[in-house]
Design an enzyme around this catalytic site. Structure first.
Site, mmCIF file in Angstrom:
data_model
loop_
_atom_site.group_PDB
_atom_site.id
_atom_site.type_symbol
_atom_site.label_atom_id
_atom_site.label_comp_id
_atom_site.label_asym_id
_atom_site.label_seq_id
_atom_site.Cartn_x
_atom_site.Cartn_y
_atom_site.Cartn_z
ATOM 1 N N GLU A 49 0.868 -1.178 0.000
ATOM 2 C CA GLU A 49 0.000 0.000 0.000
ATOM 3 C C GLU A 49 0.895 1.215 0.000
ATOM 4 O O GLU A 49 1.620 1.468 0.961
ATOM 5 C CB GLU A 49 -0.895 0.021 1.240
ATOM 6 C CG GLU A 49 -2.110 -0.870 1.099
ATOM 7 C CD GLU A 49 -3.027 -0.780 2.309
ATOM 8 O OE1 GLU A 49 -3.878 -1.655 2.446
ATOM 9 O OE2 GLU A 49 -2.875 0.159 3.120
ATOM 10 N N ASP A 60 -7.022 9.253 9.401
ATOM 11 C CA ASP A 60 -5.759 8.768 9.944
ATOM 12 C C ASP A 60 -5.418 9.385 11.283
ATOM 13 O O ASP A 60 -5.776 10.522 11.573
ATOM 14 C CB ASP A 60 -4.616 9.070 8.958
ATOM 15 C CG ASP A 60 -4.651 8.143 7.767
ATOM 16 O OD1 ASP A 60 -4.543 6.922 7.982
ATOM 17 O OD2 ASP A 60 -4.808 8.635 6.634
ATOM 18 N N TYR A 175 -11.146 -4.446 2.185
ATOM 19 C CA TYR A 175 -10.335 -4.015 3.323
ATOM 20 C C TYR A 175 -11.286 -3.828 4.490
ATOM 21 O O TYR A 175 -12.066 -2.886 4.511
ATOM 22 C CB TYR A 175 -9.644 -2.694 2.955
ATOM 23 C CG TYR A 175 -8.621 -2.162 3.937
ATOM 24 C CD1 TYR A 175 -8.883 -2.076 5.300
ATOM 25 C CD2 TYR A 175 -7.377 -1.710 3.489
ATOM 26 C CE1 TYR A 175 -7.944 -1.575 6.185
ATOM 27 C CE2 TYR A 175 -6.431 -1.193 4.374
ATOM 28 C CZ TYR A 175 -6.727 -1.131 5.723
ATOM 29 O OH TYR A 175 -5.805 -0.609 6.603
#
Lengths: 263, 408
Positions: A49, A60, A175
């Protein structure tokens, strides 16, 4: 068949779980990140990634945000991130590269131009955090048309009623975000993740890779054992932030990969 | 259907939350179910008489609405042209228009069974309004505020703490309003079950831009009625300052289909709209991009990285603008201009001296544009500007710029 599909077919044939590593392109600087990224396949990484830095990474935690800031302060651009992928492709033509980040730098470059460049650079898939299925016309559909996988995040808040919407137009792998929260925060618990993976598997044949909150080889092993693989990002980025050498970073990555592969 | 209804500017957004190409729902999957359930709750509330009855009651008895429409006689005389009115939203409880919207969102949060409210704030007015309404209803309140703003808006930080809110200084990124919004979104993603995110402006993912506009539209609705009463007709020009753009959208929205009414939004020009980006004028100095859940005009570099804005006014210091403004700008229904820090400071002082009103630095920008155009217009031209906040919070900043020593 993309490199991602081929990789997972291969892993399945071997009965192995996948280890996915996230590294921010350009962190702490272009040359060092390039060296780390080119070393990932040799450290046992099955899927790379490649983080695209963004000033406002809303999903994040601090570790990834600071990595993005270091990269941007060092002059990292989308063009340079693509160049790292191109360089990797000159030595490795099988390890899938998934670009991960936020939509604005892509939108700013122009979707068609970006997709053509990504394809040419040897990118296999995209994870764009702020593009839910409701915005599929923006990038997901154009990417699929270019035979790039568009990998979607499924989360603990994606209930059974919504799951089909998330899985439609998803390709490559799914994911699964192990926690409600940001990257690098709470620890993922295999006992919670197992049933969730089963829930998603009931609705798709795609591999389910689990990320967020996996920090150690033991955790990578535990999570990979209840899924098709595990992703580690913040823990690797934290090693880079601590100023570890390329060899030390790659040794840590290898320990994580070994953990996942023991599963 | 009559033609004027077909051509309405008031039907947006569409079912995908778009105003033309702007708006949308650019959020992570974790948040999608939350904004969909908020949308469903809001759609229900919109046509629920009991919801609006509760709003009206609190607007009247808690906020002090309707706010007056005031003819600024001495300012009008001084400018020697158009007749200037002010919509006095600075007289609301908590001193700004922000509470109009907060009440609506908190009532929704209560209906949804949420017990913890989070908010972002720049100048602190939205944070104070949120902390106030949370105190009234006994809800836990957490306010994210850029570390830089915590410093320059100390009185509002203290107010929020007095009201029982937890103020978290945001140091991530560059510690400004946009970073505060990032951290609020991070909190929301982490605390999905019990938390309601009370956004302070007409930005963010759908349904926020439409919902906040609808709650602020009380400003324009009252202005219309009060202007009919005072003048027997609509104003010729309406003007409001824009950071994210909630006070402006609130004033503008009810007038969008009144085609005789000129609509002007005033962005913060900082030190001047130039390539050094020392301003917050997203429309005049930015280009379309995606941030904080919506597509809109943004200050950004060539690689799509978001730039920091610059303004003397913390409330206008945001690199984006509500998506409906971007749309009104592109279709030309509203006109957007910018005013510099220096011009805003002049307007601030003039308003104090001539009208006995200490305006916030945000509406001082709107007033500065009034000062520019009023002298060029005839005396039967009616301008209405939105005095969206009072200046108590800004006296320290202004004193510093005027070289006045506030040390006691």
């Amino acid at each position: 068949m993309t490199r991602i599909d081929a990789k997972f077919a291969d892993l399945r044939a071997q009965g192995r779980k996948a280890f996915v590593a996230y590294v921010m392109a350009g962190d702490p600087d272009y040359d060092k990140s390039r060296e780390i990224i080119l070393g990932l396949p040799g450290a046992g990484v099955d899927v790379i990634e490649l983080g695209m830095p963004f000033t406002d990474p809303m999903a994040d935690g601090e570790t990834i945000q600071l990595a993005g800031q270091r990269a941007l302060e060092g002059g990292q651009t989308l063009a340079k991130t693509l160049q790292i992928a191109r360089d990797l492709r000159s030595t490795d033509n099988t390890t899938p590269i998934v670009m991960m980040g936020y939509y604005n730098p892509i939108y700013s470059r122009g979707v068609d131009r970006f997709l053509a460049e990504a394809k040419e650079a040897g990118i296999d898939g995209l994870i764009v955090v702020d593009l839910p299925p409701e915005e599929d016309d923006e990038l997901c559909i154009p990417a699929q048309k270019m035979a790039l996988n568009f990998i979607r995040l499924a989360t603990p808040t994606t209930d059974d009623a919504r799951l089909p919407k998330v899985l439609t137009n998803t390709s490559g792998f799914v994911y699964y975000v192990s926690i409600t929260g940001i990257t690098g925060a709470a620890n993922a618990e295999a006992t919670n993740v197992g049933p969730e993976v089963a829930r998603i598997k009931a609705q798709t044949d795609l591999p389910i890779i689990v990320g967020f909150g996996i920090k150690t080889p033991e955790a990578a092993e535990a999570i990979a054992s209840v899924a098709d693989g595990a992703v580690v990002g913040s823990a690797i980025v934290a090693e880079i932030a601590a100023g570890k050498s390329v060899a030390e970073v790659l040794a840590f990555v290898k320990s994580l990969a070994d953990g996942a592969h023991r599963a | 259907m009559p033609e004027d209804l077909i051509n309405s500017f008031m039907t947006g957004p569409d079912e995908n939350g778009r105003f033309g190409d702007f708006g949308g729902r650019f959020v992570s999957e974790t948040l999608m179910p939350l904004i969909l359930s908020l949308e469903a709750e809001y759609e229900h509330a919109k046509t629920d008489e009991s919801f609006w009855a509760e709003m009206d009651f609190l607007w009247k008895h808690y906020v002090g609405r309707p706010s007056p429409l005031y003819h600024a006689e001495r300012l009008t005389e001084h400018l020697g042209g158009a007749k200037v009115y002010m919509k006095r939203d600075e007289l609301n409880h908590t001193g700004a228009h922000k509470i109009n919207n907060v009440l609506g969102q908190i009532i929704l949060a209560r209906r949804m069974g949420k017990t913890r409210i989070i908010a972002e704030t720049g100048a602190g007015q939205h944070g104070v309004a949120t902390a106030t309404v949370c105190a009234k209803f006994g809800l836990k309140c957490v306010v994210y505020m850029g570390a830089h703003d915590v410093e320059r808006q100390a009185p509002n930080v203290f107010r929020m703490r007095l009201l029982g809110a937890e103020v978290i200084p945001v140091t991530s990124g560059r510690g400004t309003l946009k970073d505060a919004m990032n951290d609020a979104l991070r909190d929301w993603v982490t605390n999905v079950r019990d938390t309601f995110y009370c956004i302070g402006t007409v930005a963010g993912p759908h349904p926020y831009p439409a919902m906040v506009r609808d709650f602020q539209a009380i400003i324009g609705k009252e202005t219309k009625e009060q202007m009919m009463e005072a003048e027997g007709r609509l104003p010729d020009t309406i003007i409001a300052a824009i950071g994210g753009g909630s006070n402006a959208m609130g004033l503008f929205f009810p007038f969008l289909d009144d085609k005789t009414v000129n609509i002007i939004g005033v962005e913060a020009g900082g030190k001047g709209v130039n390539e050094k980006m020392e301003h917050c004028a997203s429309l005049t100095g930015g280009r379309p991009g995606v941030l904080h859940g919506n597509r809109t005009y943004l200050l950004q570099d060539d690689d799509g990285q978001i730039l920091e804005g610059f303004s003397i006014s913390a409330g206008l210091d945001y690199p984006g603008i509500g998506p409906e403004h971007s749309w009104l700008h592109e279709i030309g229904r509203a006109k957007y201009v910018s005013i510099t820090d220096v011009e805003a400071l002049e307007a601030f002082q003039l308003c104090c001296a001539l009208e006995g009103i200490i305006p916030a630095l945000e509406p001082s920008h709107a007033l500065a544009h009034v000062m520019k155009i009023a002298p060029t217009l005839p005396s039967d031209h009616i301008i209405c500007m939105n005095m969206c906040g009072r200046g108590d919070k800004d006296i320290f900043t202004v004193a510093k710029h005027l070289g006045f020593d506030m040390k006691i």
